[in-house]
Design a protein around this motif. Structure first.
Motif, short mmCIF file in Angstrom:
data_model
loop_
_atom_site.label_atom_id
_atom_site.label_comp_id
_atom_site.label_asym_id
_atom_site.label_seq_id
_atom_site.Cartn_x
_atom_site.Cartn_y
_atom_site.Cartn_z
N GLU A 142 0.72 -1.25 -0.08
CA GLU A 142 0.16 0.01 -0.02
C GLU A 142 0.90 1.35 -0.19
N ILE A 143 2.10 1.30 0.67
CA ILE A 143 2.88 2.37 1.20
C ILE A 143 4.17 2.04 0.61
N CYS A 144 5.02 2.96 -0.02
CA CYS A 144 6.59 2.38 -0.35
C CYS A 144 7.07 3.86 0.23
N SER A 145 8.53 3.84 0.04
CA SER A 145 9.21 4.97 0.29
C SER A 145 9.21 6.12 -0.44
N ALA A 146 8.70 5.91 -1.90
CA ALA A 146 8.14 6.99 -2.55
C ALA A 146 7.07 7.84 -2.17
N CYS A 147 6.17 7.27 -1.27
CA CYS A 147 4.77 7.93 -0.99
C CYS A 147 4.74 8.06 0.36
N HIS A 148 5.65 7.46 1.37
CA HIS A 148 5.31 7.49 2.79
C HIS A 148 5.79 8.59 3.35
N PRO A 149 4.80 9.22 4.29
CA PRO A 149 5.07 10.64 4.61
C PRO A 149 6.30 10.67 5.68
N PHE A 150 6.91 9.68 6.19
CA PHE A 150 7.89 9.85 7.03
C PHE A 150 9.22 10.08 5.68
N TYR A 151 9.29 9.47 4.59
CA TYR A 151 10.37 9.77 3.72
C TYR A 151 10.29 11.09 2.77
N PHE A 194 -2.70 11.71 5.20
CA PHE A 194 -3.70 10.83 5.96
C PHE A 194 -4.04 9.71 4.97
N VAL A 195 -3.45 8.56 5.44
CA VAL A 195 -3.61 7.17 4.61
C VAL A 195 -4.93 6.42 5.36
N ASP A 196 -6.13 6.35 4.69
CA ASP A 196 -6.73 5.42 5.38
C ASP A 196 -7.31 4.43 4.55
N ALA A 197 -6.84 3.19 4.84
CA ALA A 197 -7.11 1.96 4.04
C ALA A 197 -8.08 1.24 4.12
#
Length: 88
Positions: A34-43, A49-52
């Motif tokens: 669902e989330i990788c380093s290209a779209c993760h807020p930390f990186y 806000f990610v609501d799966a």
């Protein structure tokens, strides 16, 4: 290590929900995340806000959150309008 008991360690394609693809090695041929380093807020440094699968809405429906607060706000607005009408 014993021969024949371990799975093959092969090149794998990882596909993210944002569309990013990269290659790594794993025992599975393809991995979906669902989330990788290209779209993760930390990186990325961007707040997102990610609501799966609507988990927040499901929680609010389950415990009745949101409806009570909206009804209370509407009641306060209605009472304020009645008070203004009596004054005027």
């Amino acid at each position: 290590m014993k021969d024949g008991i371990h799975p093959d360690y092969i090149e794998t394609t990882v596909v993210c929900g944002c569309g990013n693809k990269f290659k790594t090695r794993s025992t599975r041929p393809k991995i979906h995340v669902e989330i990788c380093s290209a779209c993760h807020p930390f990186y990325t440094g961007k707040i997102k806000f990610v609501d799966a699968a609507g988990r927040v809405e499901k929680f609010q429906r389950k415990y009745g959150w949101g409806k009570d607060k909206a009804a209370a706000a509407e009641a306060v607005a209605t009472d304020g309008a009645k008070t203004e009408a009596k004054k005027g």
